[in-house]
Design a protein around this motif. Structure first.
Motif, PDB file in Angstrom:
ATOM      1  N   VAL A 163      44.576  33.285  52.693  1.00  0.00           N
ATOM      2  CA  VAL A 163      44.697  33.613  51.274  1.00  0.00           C
ATOM      3  C   VAL A 163      46.003  33.977  51.217  1.00  0.00           C
ATOM      4  O   VAL A 163      46.912  34.494  52.182  1.00  0.00           O
ATOM      5  N   GLN A 164      46.783  34.045  49.671  1.00  0.00           N
ATOM      6  CA  GLN A 164      48.062  34.277  49.507  1.00  0.00           C
ATOM      7  C   GLN A 164      47.843  35.486  48.599  1.00  0.00           C
ATOM      8  O   GLN A 164      47.100  35.514  47.572  1.00  0.00           O
ATOM      9  N   VAL A 165      48.635  36.661  48.857  1.00  0.00           N
ATOM     10  CA  VAL A 165      48.452  37.707  48.065  1.00  0.00           C
ATOM     11  C   VAL A 165      49.497  37.415  46.648  1.00  0.00           C
ATOM     12  O   VAL A 165      50.391  36.750  46.756  1.00  0.00           O
ATOM     13  N   ALA A 166      49.039  37.482  45.563  1.00  0.00           N
ATOM     14  CA  ALA A 166      49.656  37.253  44.528  1.00  0.00           C
ATOM     15  C   ALA A 166      50.989  38.269  44.208  1.00  0.00           C
ATOM     16  O   ALA A 166      51.157  39.386  44.823  1.00  0.00           O
ATOM     17  N   ASP A 167      51.527  37.963  43.081  1.00  0.00           N
ATOM     18  CA  ASP A 167      52.744  38.443  42.750  1.00  0.00           C
ATOM     19  C   ASP A 167      52.654  38.913  41.102  1.00  0.00           C
ATOM     20  O   ASP A 167      53.567  38.109  40.481  1.00  0.00           O
ATOM     21  N   PRO A 168      51.840  39.751  41.009  1.00  0.00           N
ATOM     22  CA  PRO A 168      51.384  40.010  39.425  1.00  0.00           C
ATOM     23  C   PRO A 168      52.642  40.638  38.805  1.00  0.00           C
ATOM     24  O   PRO A 168      53.639  41.099  39.274  1.00  0.00           O
ATOM     25  N   ALA A 169      52.644  40.736  37.307  1.00  0.00           N
ATOM     26  CA  ALA A 169      54.106  41.297  36.611  1.00  0.00           C
ATOM     27  C   ALA A 169      53.531  42.580  36.920  1.00  0.00           C
ATOM     28  O   ALA A 169      52.656  43.130  37.032  1.00  0.00           O
ATOM     29  N   ALA A 170      54.821  43.481  37.059  1.00  0.00           N
ATOM     30  CA  ALA A 170      54.962  44.917  37.228  1.00  0.00           C
ATOM     31  C   ALA A 170      54.022  45.794  36.103  1.00  0.00           C
ATOM     32  O   ALA A 170      53.997  45.264  34.914  1.00  0.00           O
ATOM     33  N   ALA A 171      53.421  46.673  36.595  1.00  0.00           N
ATOM     34  CA  ALA A 171      52.440  47.408  35.814  1.00  0.00           C
ATOM     35  C   ALA A 171      53.153  48.786  36.170  1.00  0.00           C
ATOM     36  O   ALA A 171      53.388  49.355  37.231  1.00  0.00           O
ATOM     37  N   ASP A 172      52.501  49.890  35.148  1.00  0.00           N
ATOM     38  CA  ASP A 172      52.660  51.356  35.389  1.00  0.00           C
ATOM     39  C   ASP A 172      51.942  51.681  36.509  1.00  0.00           C
ATOM     40  O   ASP A 172      52.523  52.569  37.000  1.00  0.00           O
ATOM     41  N   LEU A 180      52.789  43.868  50.527  1.00  0.00           N
ATOM     42  CA  LEU A 180      51.771  42.788  50.650  1.00  0.00           C
ATOM     43  C   LEU A 180      52.356  41.628  49.680  1.00  0.00           C
ATOM     44  O   LEU A 180      51.644  40.477  49.941  1.00  0.00           O
ATOM     45  N   ARG A 181      52.898  41.800  48.798  1.00  0.00           N
ATOM     46  CA  ARG A 181      53.142  40.725  47.655  1.00  0.00           C
ATOM     47  C   ARG A 181      53.753  39.504  48.347  1.00  0.00           C
ATOM     48  O   ARG A 181      54.441  39.598  49.194  1.00  0.00           O
ATOM     49  N   ASN A 182      52.918  38.303  47.815  1.00  0.00           N
ATOM     50  CA  ASN A 182      53.504  37.176  48.459  1.00  0.00           C
ATOM     51  C   ASN A 182      52.948  36.794  49.920  1.00  0.00           C
ATOM     52  O   ASN A 182      53.731  35.845  50.683  1.00  0.00           O
ATOM     53  N   ALA A 194      30.169  44.007  43.449  1.00  0.00           N
ATOM     54  CA  ALA A 194      31.350  44.066  42.689  1.00  0.00           C
ATOM     55  C   ALA A 194      31.897  45.408  42.577  1.00  0.00           C
ATOM     56  O   ALA A 194      31.071  46.497  42.277  1.00  0.00           O
ATOM     57  N   PHE A 195      33.218  45.678  42.583  1.00  0.00           N
ATOM     58  CA  PHE A 195      33.544  46.885  42.247  1.00  0.00           C
ATOM     59  C   PHE A 195      34.535  46.875  41.086  1.00  0.00           C
ATOM     60  O   PHE A 195      35.351  46.123  40.887  1.00  0.00           O
ATOM     61  N   GLU A 196      34.647  48.146  40.225  1.00  0.00           N
ATOM     62  CA  GLU A 196      35.616  48.235  39.090  1.00  0.00           C
ATOM     63  C   GLU A 196      36.266  49.428  39.290  1.00  0.00           C
ATOM     64  O   GLU A 196      35.946  50.489  39.507  1.00  0.00           O
ATOM     65  N   TYR A 197      37.550  49.248  39.041  1.00  0.00           N
ATOM     66  CA  TYR A 197      38.470  50.412  38.891  1.00  0.00           C
ATOM     67  C   TYR A 197      38.260  51.192  37.672  1.00  0.00           C
ATOM     68  O   TYR A 197      37.623  50.831  36.651  1.00  0.00           O
ATOM     69  N   PHE A 198      38.912  52.438  37.909  1.00  0.00           N
ATOM     70  CA  PHE A 198      38.698  53.357  36.835  1.00  0.00           C
ATOM     71  C   PHE A 198      39.411  52.874  35.575  1.00  0.00           C
ATOM     72  O   PHE A 198      38.899  53.418  34.472  1.00  0.00           O
ATOM     73  N   CYS A 199      40.282  52.206  35.681  1.00  0.00           N
ATOM     74  CA  CYS A 199      41.080  51.861  34.321  1.00  0.00           C
ATOM     75  C   CYS A 199      41.751  50.509  34.530  1.00  0.00           C
ATOM     76  O   CYS A 199      41.758  50.203  35.562  1.00  0.00           O
ATOM     77  N   SER A 200      41.934  49.864  33.306  1.00  0.00           N
ATOM     78  CA  SER A 200      42.672  48.622  33.105  1.00  0.00           C
ATOM     79  C   SER A 200      44.144  48.888  33.659  1.00  0.00           C
ATOM     80  O   SER A 200      44.717  50.020  33.369  1.00  0.00           O
ATOM     81  N   THR A 201      44.651  47.905  34.554  1.00  0.00           N
ATOM     82  CA  THR A 201      46.171  48.055  35.104  1.00  0.00           C
ATOM     83  C   THR A 201      46.977  47.223  34.084  1.00  0.00           C
ATOM     84  O   THR A 201      48.237  46.874  34.296  1.00  0.00           O
ATOM     85  N   GLY A 202      46.514  46.550  32.913  1.00  0.00           N
ATOM     86  CA  GLY A 202      47.321  45.920  31.982  1.00  0.00           C
ATOM     87  C   GLY A 202      47.675  44.530  32.577  1.00  0.00           C
ATOM     88  O   GLY A 202      46.963  43.853  33.269  1.00  0.00           O
ATOM     89  N   PRO A 203      49.064  44.381  32.880  1.00  0.00           N
ATOM     90  CA  PRO A 203      49.662  43.182  33.221  1.00  0.00           C
ATOM     91  C   PRO A 203      49.485  42.820  34.640  1.00  0.00           C
ATOM     92  O   PRO A 203      49.570  41.863  35.245  1.00  0.00           O
ATOM     93  N   ASP A 204      48.951  43.809  35.487  1.00  0.00           N
ATOM     94  CA  ASP A 204      48.695  43.861  36.899  1.00  0.00           C
ATOM     95  C   ASP A 204      47.380  42.913  37.108  1.00  0.00           C
ATOM     96  O   ASP A 204      47.403  42.503  37.967  1.00  0.00           O
ATOM     97  N   VAL A 241      41.517  39.904  41.992  1.00  0.00           N
ATOM     98  CA  VAL A 241      42.761  39.394  41.386  1.00  0.00           C
ATOM     99  C   VAL A 241      43.983  39.348  41.962  1.00  0.00           C
ATOM    100  O   VAL A 241      44.976  38.608  41.534  1.00  0.00           O
ATOM    101  N   TYR A 242      43.956  40.123  43.090  1.00  0.00           N
ATOM    102  CA  TYR A 242      45.357  40.333  44.045  1.00  0.00           C
ATOM    103  C   TYR A 242      45.230  39.145  44.870  1.00  0.00           C
ATOM    104  O   TYR A 242      46.398  39.150  45.449  1.00  0.00           O
ATOM    105  N   LEU A 243      44.450  37.951  44.892  1.00  0.00           N
ATOM    106  CA  LEU A 243      44.660  37.254  46.103  1.00  0.00           C
ATOM    107  C   LEU A 243      44.407  35.691  45.325  1.00  0.00           C
ATOM    108  O   LEU A 243      43.801  35.423  44.399  1.00  0.00           O
TER     109      LEU A 243
END
Length: 254
Positions: A163-172, A180-182, A194-204, A241-243
């Motif tokens: 797999v290839q690690v994604a390079d998503p938009a920068a987020a807070d 690990l990006r790219n 499935a696992f759900e994080y505690f909050c949305s990371t927006g553009p991430d 989402v990161y792969l």
């Protein structure tokens, strides 16, 4: 990702601390305890898989506080301030700012109480014993806050797949290590459910339940052969989402 996070591979950051103790000073235990109690009283536990009786818990704390809240507080620090303070000092600053922002205490009150205990370090602390809250904290420490959810869709990747690690938009805030990006890696495990994080990371892009994978990386692909020991493998647990799938052109890359 902010400057002060995911520092793997960066040079000239000064000596590395080899301290192995979890708590170096007694006050650090108290900060960890405050954070734990906040998580045990967090409003989001009403929807957690372990059943917590949040509606009847006798507390004035009515907000959500999770590990994500703690990390976001640290990530919001000015970078030079971040490097200046110790680990639990960062926790203290994030927690204090949260209580000020949410109106539990004013900045003036916080300054007054800080000066009060600095002059009188042995002065008694406020004590409001509550057996229901004590039981809640113990229950939380025993059962935690599972974020395991049913799979929204079958996992996109399988064990052994490159797999290839994604390079998503920068987020807070992000759960993707910057180094690990790219980078390419190999899926070694697909965790059940499935696992759900505690909050949305927006553009991430981290939002909602999704599969999580254990991915292996050759250290040479991350830092180059001259900056790592031979035969070294780096493992990372990554949200789906990161792969990404490797393109045919990328597959030709050694």
């Amino acid at each position: 990702m902010k400057l002060q996070h995911a520092l793997g591979g960066l040079e000239n950051l000064g000596p590395v601390s080899l301290e192995t103790r979890v708590f170096v000073q007694d006050w650090e235990k108290r900060i960890f305890g405050i954070h734990t109690v906040m998580m045990a009283e967090s409003a989001h536990l009403a929807e957690a898989l372990p059943k917590y009786a949040m509606a009847t818990l006798p507390t004035t704390f009515k907000d959500t506080w999770t590990w994500a809240s703690l990390r976001t507080g640290a990530e919001g620090m000015q970078p030079f301030e971040y490097f200046k303070f110790r680990y639990y000092e960062k926790w203290l600053m994030g927690i204090s700012q949260f209580f000020v922002d949410e109106g539990y205490i004013t900045t003036q009150e916080l300054v007054w109480w800080t000066a009060h205990y600095r002059v009188q370090p042995d002065a008694p602390l406020p004590e409001r014993p509550s057996e229901p809250i004590k039981r809640q904290v113990v229950d939380y420490l025993l059962h935690g806050d599972s974020s395991l959810r049913p799979l929204p869709h079958p996992p996109r990747f399988e064990v052994g797949q490159t797999v290839q690690v994604a390079d998503p938009a920068a987020a807070d805030h992000t759960r993707l290590p910057g180094y690990l990006r790219n980078k390419k890696g190999t899926v070694r495990e697909v965790y059940p459910g499935a696992f759900e994080y505690f909050c949305s990371t927006g553009p991430d892009g981290l939002e909602g339940p999704m599969p999580v994978y254990r991915v292996a990386f050759d250290a040479r692909d991350i830092w180059g052969p001259d900056l790592c020991e031979p035969n070294t493998t780096i493992y990372a647990d990554l949200f789906e989402v990161y792969l990404q799938c490797r393109t045919p052109e990328e597959e030709k890359t050694p």
